[in-house]
Design a protein around this motif. Structure first.
Motif, PDB file in Angstrom:
ATOM      1  N   UNK A   1       0.833  -1.203   0.000  1.00  0.00           N
ATOM      2  CA  UNK A   1       0.000   0.000   0.000  1.00  0.00           C
ATOM      3  C   UNK A   1       0.865   1.251   0.000  1.00  0.00           C
ATOM      4  N   UNK A   2       1.947   1.239   0.746  1.00  0.00           N
ATOM      5  CA  UNK A   2       2.835   2.400   0.803  1.00  0.00           C
ATOM      6  C   UNK A   2       3.483   2.674  -0.553  1.00  0.00           C
ATOM      7  N   UNK A   3       3.709   1.608  -1.336  1.00  0.00           N
ATOM      8  CA  UNK A   3       4.291   1.783  -2.669  1.00  0.00           C
ATOM      9  C   UNK A   3       3.223   2.089  -3.715  1.00  0.00           C
ATOM     10  N   UNK A   4       1.983   1.722  -3.397  1.00  0.00           N
ATOM     11  CA  UNK A   4       0.878   1.997  -4.324  1.00  0.00           C
ATOM     12  C   UNK A   4      -0.372   2.371  -3.523  1.00  0.00           C
ATOM     13  N   UNK A   5      -0.415   3.599  -2.980  1.00  0.00           N
ATOM     14  CA  UNK A   5      -1.554   4.029  -2.160  1.00  0.00           C
ATOM     15  C   UNK A   5      -2.890   3.978  -2.888  1.00  0.00           C
ATOM     16  N   UNK A   6      -2.844   3.986  -4.215  1.00  0.00           N
ATOM     17  CA  UNK A   6      -4.089   3.951  -4.985  1.00  0.00           C
ATOM     18  C   UNK A   6      -4.904   2.698  -4.692  1.00  0.00           C
ATOM     19  N   UNK A   7      -4.248   1.641  -4.201  1.00  0.00           N
ATOM     20  CA  UNK A   7      -4.960   0.413  -3.858  1.00  0.00           C
ATOM     21  C   UNK A   7      -6.041   0.649  -2.808  1.00  0.00           C
ATOM     22  N   UNK A   8      -5.882   1.710  -2.029  1.00  0.00           N
ATOM     23  CA  UNK A   8      -6.846   1.983  -0.962  1.00  0.00           C
ATOM     24  C   UNK A   8      -8.215   2.389  -1.506  1.00  0.00           C
ATOM     25  N   UNK A   9      -8.250   3.032  -2.677  1.00  0.00           N
ATOM     26  CA  UNK A   9      -9.543   3.552  -3.112  1.00  0.00           C
ATOM     27  C   UNK A   9     -10.121   2.863  -4.347  1.00  0.00           C
ATOM     28  N   UNK A  10      -9.436   1.857  -4.901  1.00  0.00           N
ATOM     29  CA  UNK A  10     -10.045   1.107  -5.993  1.00  0.00           C
ATOM     30  C   UNK A  10     -11.073   0.125  -5.432  1.00  0.00           C
ATOM     31  N   UNK A  11     -12.276   0.068  -5.986  1.00  0.00           N
ATOM     32  CA  UNK A  11     -13.270  -0.911  -5.530  1.00  0.00           C
ATOM     33  C   UNK A  11     -12.838  -2.330  -5.885  1.00  0.00           C
ATOM     34  N   UNK A  12     -13.423  -3.302  -5.217  1.00  0.00           N
ATOM     35  CA  UNK A  12     -13.037  -4.707  -5.437  1.00  0.00           C
ATOM     36  C   UNK A  12     -13.220  -5.120  -6.889  1.00  0.00           C
ATOM     37  N   UNK A  13     -14.304  -4.668  -7.530  1.00  0.00           N
ATOM     38  CA  UNK A  13     -14.571  -5.062  -8.919  1.00  0.00           C
ATOM     39  C   UNK A  13     -13.459  -4.592  -9.853  1.00  0.00           C
ATOM     40  N   UNK A  14     -12.949  -3.380  -9.617  1.00  0.00           N
ATOM     41  CA  UNK A  14     -11.866  -2.841 -10.450  1.00  0.00           C
ATOM     42  C   UNK A  14     -10.581  -3.627 -10.233  1.00  0.00           C
ATOM     43  N   UNK A  15     -10.273  -3.899  -8.955  1.00  0.00           N
ATOM     44  CA  UNK A  15      -9.060  -4.667  -8.653  1.00  0.00           C
ATOM     45  C   UNK A  15      -9.145  -6.075  -9.228  1.00  0.00           C
ATOM     46  N   UNK A  16     -10.333  -6.692  -9.138  1.00  0.00           N
ATOM     47  CA  UNK A  16     -10.505  -8.055  -9.652  1.00  0.00           C
ATOM     48  C   UNK A  16     -10.217  -8.095 -11.151  1.00  0.00           C
ATOM     49  N   UNK A  17     -10.725  -7.115 -11.879  1.00  0.00           N
ATOM     50  CA  UNK A  17     -10.504  -7.057 -13.324  1.00  0.00           C
ATOM     51  C   UNK A  17      -9.033  -6.864 -13.646  1.00  0.00           C
ATOM     52  N   UNK A  18      -8.355  -6.022 -12.879  1.00  0.00           N
ATOM     53  CA  UNK A  18      -6.945  -5.730 -13.167  1.00  0.00           C
ATOM     54  C   UNK A  18      -6.029  -6.885 -12.787  1.00  0.00           C
ATOM     55  N   UNK A  19      -6.303  -7.521 -11.645  1.00  0.00           N
ATOM     56  CA  UNK A  19      -5.516  -8.704 -11.278  1.00  0.00           C
ATOM     57  C   UNK A  19      -5.689  -9.793 -12.336  1.00  0.00           C
ATOM     58  N   UNK A  20      -6.939 -10.025 -12.730  1.00  0.00           N
ATOM     59  CA  UNK A  20      -7.214 -11.072 -13.716  1.00  0.00           C
ATOM     60  C   UNK A  20      -6.537 -10.770 -15.043  1.00  0.00           C
ATOM     61  N   UNK A  21      -6.576  -9.498 -15.461  1.00  0.00           N
ATOM     62  CA  UNK A  21      -5.943  -9.123 -16.719  1.00  0.00           C
ATOM     63  C   UNK A  21      -4.448  -9.359 -16.716  1.00  0.00           C
ATOM     64  N   UNK A  22      -3.790  -9.011 -15.617  1.00  0.00           N
ATOM     65  CA  UNK A  22      -2.340  -9.204 -15.512  1.00  0.00           C
ATOM     66  C   UNK A  22      -1.970 -10.682 -15.459  1.00  0.00           C
ATOM     67  N   UNK A  23      -2.709 -11.448 -14.657  1.00  0.00           N
ATOM     68  CA  UNK A  23      -2.408 -12.881 -14.513  1.00  0.00           C
ATOM     69  C   UNK A  23      -2.666 -13.628 -15.816  1.00  0.00           C
ATOM     70  N   UNK A  24      -3.725 -13.256 -16.530  1.00  0.00           N
ATOM     71  CA  UNK A  24      -4.037 -13.933 -17.796  1.00  0.00           C
ATOM     72  C   UNK A  24      -3.005 -13.625 -18.869  1.00  0.00           C
ATOM     73  N   UNK A  25      -2.247 -12.526 -18.691  1.00  0.00           N
ATOM     74  CA  UNK A  25      -1.184 -12.179 -19.635  1.00  0.00           C
ATOM     75  C   UNK A  25       0.111 -12.926 -19.320  1.00  0.00           C
TER      76      UNK A  25
END
Length: 375
Positions: free
Chosen positions: A275-299
């Motif tokens: 979180x300290x290296x990426x504070x933006x993680x605090x305000x992204x909703x779960x749905x947004x994070x889920x999509x981004x994690x999935x996109x990175x892992x699928x790549x």
């Protein structure tokens, strides 16, 4: 009273006959329209059809000061196309009394470097300039207050343009929020000598922070403290998040932190470091994070790579996929390389991509270079 309102609404709902494309007719489309306003707007090349569609009620009003407003803008240096653009996007401007506009102009000039820049601001934020005269006293008091803080004039101008509501309300509201921000900065160990610069950056990054209740800031810091963040770490988050720390709330942060920890599979201590290296993680909703994690892992990117460079989660899946394809075309395997090349703005990426391309195109053997002789 009810009858007059009903009559007004009926007039607004009158069907409007479309103009033939090959004619520039100045015929009255509704008996309720102020024909002088319509004629004046036509003369200024304003898109009347767009005004009728989006804000047709303006054309029903009387009195209107179309020519006077256009003349004032022209005297400030606005060209014909700019005046047409302003009045098309914000036709309400023609309902402002000229005396009211002159007063508004003087207020803005007190913080705007010159009239040319003011025209640029009006073009982008016409609603911020053409406001009710009932707000002038509050605007004047708020301008004086922010000047007393020795803030840069451009910062004050940006506040007035981006968050005009904060200047329309009593100055006491802004004084309270600014005091709360300064107090938080000092209590977290911020240096007095740097506070003005810090405050300017914060307000410039998120002008809407002034419109938030001061209690929100306190609640969010209490929550983060309970989650184990130290005082220096809280100051770091306050500085990195700028005013966006007031956009958060304990419930949303709790859900986001739980989701991130479960997805990454890390400890609370490790999560705090991420979180300290990426504070933006605090305000992204779960749905947004889920999509981004999935996109990175699928790549083909590993979770270990993500935690090493968590700021890649600030990018949308579409941007990540586009950048990965460009890198792949140049022979860069993102699955084994650093994710740092993906990070940053479009300009940052192009610079990184260019350096990567330069390294690939540099010949391994330079025939011009002298050969080393054996000892």
């Amino acid at each position: 009273m009810l009858r007059s309102i009903a009559t007004f609404l009926c007039l607004r709902c009158q069907p409007v006959t479309a103009l033939p494309l090959n004619l520039r007719s100045r015929a009255t489309h509704s008996v309720a329209e102020n024909q002088q306003t319509v004629e004046a707007l036509y003369d200024l090349s304003v898109d009347i059809q767009k005004v009728r569609k989006l804000k047709g009620w303006v054309l029903l009003q009387s009195p209107a000061y179309t020519k006077e407003v256009a003349e004032l803008l022209k005297n400030m240096g606005a060209s014909g196309p700019i005046i047409a653009h302003i009045l098309t996007s914000h036709p309400e401007a023609v309902l402002c009394n000229p005396e009211q506009i002159y007063t508004q102009k003087e207020l803005w000039i007190s913080v705007c470097p010159n009239q040319r820049e003011l025209v640029g601001i009006i073009e982008k934020f016409p609603a911020s300039f053409f406001t009710s005269s009932s707000h002038h006293d509050n605007q004047r008091n708020n301008i004086s207050y922010f000047q007393s803080l020795n803030l840069n004039k451009r910062v004050i101008t940006k506040l007035m343009a981006s968050a005009p509501q904060s200047f329309s309300r009593p100055v006491e509201h802004n004084e309270l929020m600014v005091h709360t921000l300064q107090q938080a900065y000092q209590e977290l160990g911020g240096e007095e000598a740097n506070m003005k610069i810090w405050l300017q950056k914060l307000l410039s990054q998120n002008p809407f922070v002034l419109l938030k209740p001061p209690e929100v800031l306190k609640e969010n810091f209490l929550f983060l403290r309970d989650k184990g963040f130290s005082t220096p770490q809280l100051l770091h988050l306050l500085s990195r998040l700028k005013g966006f720390v007031t956009e958060l709330n304990p419930d949303s942060m709790r859900r986001t932190l739980l989701y991130s920890q479960d997805t990454i599979g890390c400890s609370e201590t490790e999560l705090r470091d991420i979180i300290l290296r990426c504070p933006a993680l605090l305000y992204y909703p779960e749905s947004t994070l889920a999509e981004r994690f999935e996109g990175l892992l699928s790549a083909g990117i590993s979770m270990c790579q993500i935690t090493e460079t968590p700021t890649v989660l600030e990018l949308t899946t579409q941007i990540v996929n586009y950048r990965i394809q460009r890198l792949k075309a140049r022979g860069y395997d993102i699955r084994t390389g650093s994710l740092e090349v993906l990070n940053g703005t479009k300009k940052d990426f192009e610079m990184s991509f260019g350096k990567l391309q330069l390294r690939r195109e540099r010949p391994l053997f330079n025939p011009v270079a002298p050969l080393k002789a054996d000892d």
